[in-house]
Design a protein around this motif. Structure first.
Motif, short mmCIF file in Angstrom:
data_model
loop_
_atom_site.label_atom_id
_atom_site.label_comp_id
_atom_site.label_asym_id
_atom_site.label_seq_id
_atom_site.Cartn_x
_atom_site.Cartn_y
_atom_site.Cartn_z
N UNK A 137 0.83 -1.20 0.00
CA UNK A 137 0.00 0.00 0.00
C UNK A 137 0.86 1.25 0.00
N UNK A 138 2.15 1.09 -0.32
CA UNK A 138 3.06 2.24 -0.39
C UNK A 138 4.21 1.88 -1.32
N UNK A 139 4.86 2.90 -1.84
CA UNK A 139 6.00 2.71 -2.73
C UNK A 139 7.18 2.08 -1.98
N UNK A 140 7.98 1.34 -2.72
CA UNK A 140 9.25 0.83 -2.20
C UNK A 140 10.36 1.31 -3.13
N UNK A 141 11.58 1.06 -2.74
CA UNK A 141 12.71 1.51 -3.55
C UNK A 141 12.72 0.77 -4.88
N UNK A 142 13.11 1.46 -5.95
CA UNK A 142 13.04 0.85 -7.30
C UNK A 142 14.26 0.02 -7.62
N UNK A 143 14.13 -0.77 -8.66
CA UNK A 143 15.27 -1.42 -9.28
C UNK A 143 15.88 -0.43 -10.29
N UNK A 144 17.15 -0.55 -10.60
CA UNK A 144 17.81 0.47 -11.42
C UNK A 144 17.55 0.36 -12.92
N UNK A 145 16.93 -0.73 -13.37
CA UNK A 145 16.82 -0.96 -14.81
C UNK A 145 16.03 0.11 -15.55
N UNK A 146 14.98 0.63 -14.93
CA UNK A 146 14.14 1.62 -15.61
C UNK A 146 14.93 2.89 -15.91
N UNK A 147 15.65 3.39 -14.91
CA UNK A 147 16.44 4.61 -15.11
C UNK A 147 17.54 4.38 -16.12
N UNK A 148 18.17 3.21 -16.08
CA UNK A 148 19.25 2.90 -17.03
C UNK A 148 18.72 2.93 -18.46
N UNK A 149 17.58 2.27 -18.68
CA UNK A 149 17.01 2.22 -20.02
C UNK A 149 16.58 3.60 -20.49
N UNK A 150 15.93 4.36 -19.59
CA UNK A 150 15.44 5.69 -19.96
C UNK A 150 16.59 6.62 -20.34
N UNK A 151 17.69 6.55 -19.60
CA UNK A 151 18.85 7.40 -19.91
C UNK A 151 19.56 6.93 -21.17
N UNK A 152 19.65 5.62 -21.34
CA UNK A 152 20.33 5.06 -22.51
C UNK A 152 19.61 5.46 -23.80
N UNK A 153 18.28 5.45 -23.76
CA UNK A 153 17.49 5.73 -24.97
C UNK A 153 17.07 7.19 -25.10
N UNK A 154 17.25 7.98 -24.03
CA UNK A 154 16.96 9.42 -24.06
C UNK A 154 15.56 9.72 -24.56
#
Length: 230
Positions: A137-154
């Motif tokens: 019922x609350x957010x938890x810390x993320x895995x790094x893959x989403x940020x890596x992909x988003x930055x890689x593909x801009x």
């Protein structure tokens, strides 16, 4: 890349028909089981490339997100969910990219990059999966893959947050009441930039991951923001 791109399931008429059937079922289920409020639909971009990030408290997010995304979205999902005895057929209809948790899944990253390179839309749960016996019922810390992909593909990132979609829904249903769930679609942000080497690069990746979660947290009430107070 062509070989990995070819591994993506084609958007055949049968898969499209199955998606439309599932979306219809989701609409009917939401009508009878939820008191659903939707906000921010004006923030939806007209087209991709785009990464949609969604919080993951329970199963409601996977069922309802495609209803309000006007694209042929490809979800990333844990590889074991494709063979799940109950929801595997739903996952296979929506998710075109299986991801192996706990490792750098380069094939999944290349498949995701192929979708974005074609101007497509990816949907990702940055927190990872959820177990049926441990809905949150609350957010938890993320895995790094989403940020890596988003930055890689801009590419831009669209935050999409469901409030009230976790374990509390069962309490409402036990009392024979519709569960109040709110979907809020935020404004796109990014692209992300991650620079540096070694420890500095890893810190920049963690900071970018937290930034994604902060955008999600801003769409949720304080009690659901977890470690990301706004």
């Amino acid at each position: 890349m062509p070989q990995d791109a070819a591994a993506l399931p084609a958007m055949t008429w049968s898969r499209r028909l199955q998606r439309r059937f599932l979306i219809l079922l989701a609409r009917l289920a939401a009508f009878f089981l939820l008191r659903l409020t939707v906000r921010g639909q004006e923030n939806l971009p007209s087209s991709g490339p785009l990464i949609v990030v969604i919080n993951h408290f329970g199963w409601i997010e996977l069922a309802l997100a495609p209803v309000f995304l006007p694209y042929d979205v490809e979800f990333l999902a844990a590889h074991n969910m494709f063979e799940h005895p109950w929801v595997g057929w739903i996952v296979r209809s929506y998710a075109g990219i299986p991801v192996h948790r706990g490792e750098v899944d380069r094939k999944a990253l290349r498949m995701a990059a192929a979708v974005l390179a074609k101007g497509g839309v990816l949907a990702i749960f940055p927190e990872g999966g959820v177990q049926s016996r441990s809905f949150r019922s609350a957010l938890i810390r993320p895995r790094p893959g989403t940020a890596f992909l988003a930055a890689q593909q801009a590419v831009p990132i669209l935050p999409m947050a469901f409030s009230g979609s976790g374990q509390e829904v069962f309490g409402c249903w036990k009392r024979l009441r519709c569960a109040p769930v709110t979907l809020t679609i935020g404004r796109p942000f990014g692209p992300l930039t991650i620079t540096g080497h070694g420890a500095a690069w890893r810190q920049a990746l963690d900071d970018a991951s937290d930034l994604i979660m902060e955008h999600l947290a801003a769409l949720l009430p304080p009690n659901e923001r977890g470690p990301f107070p706004c």
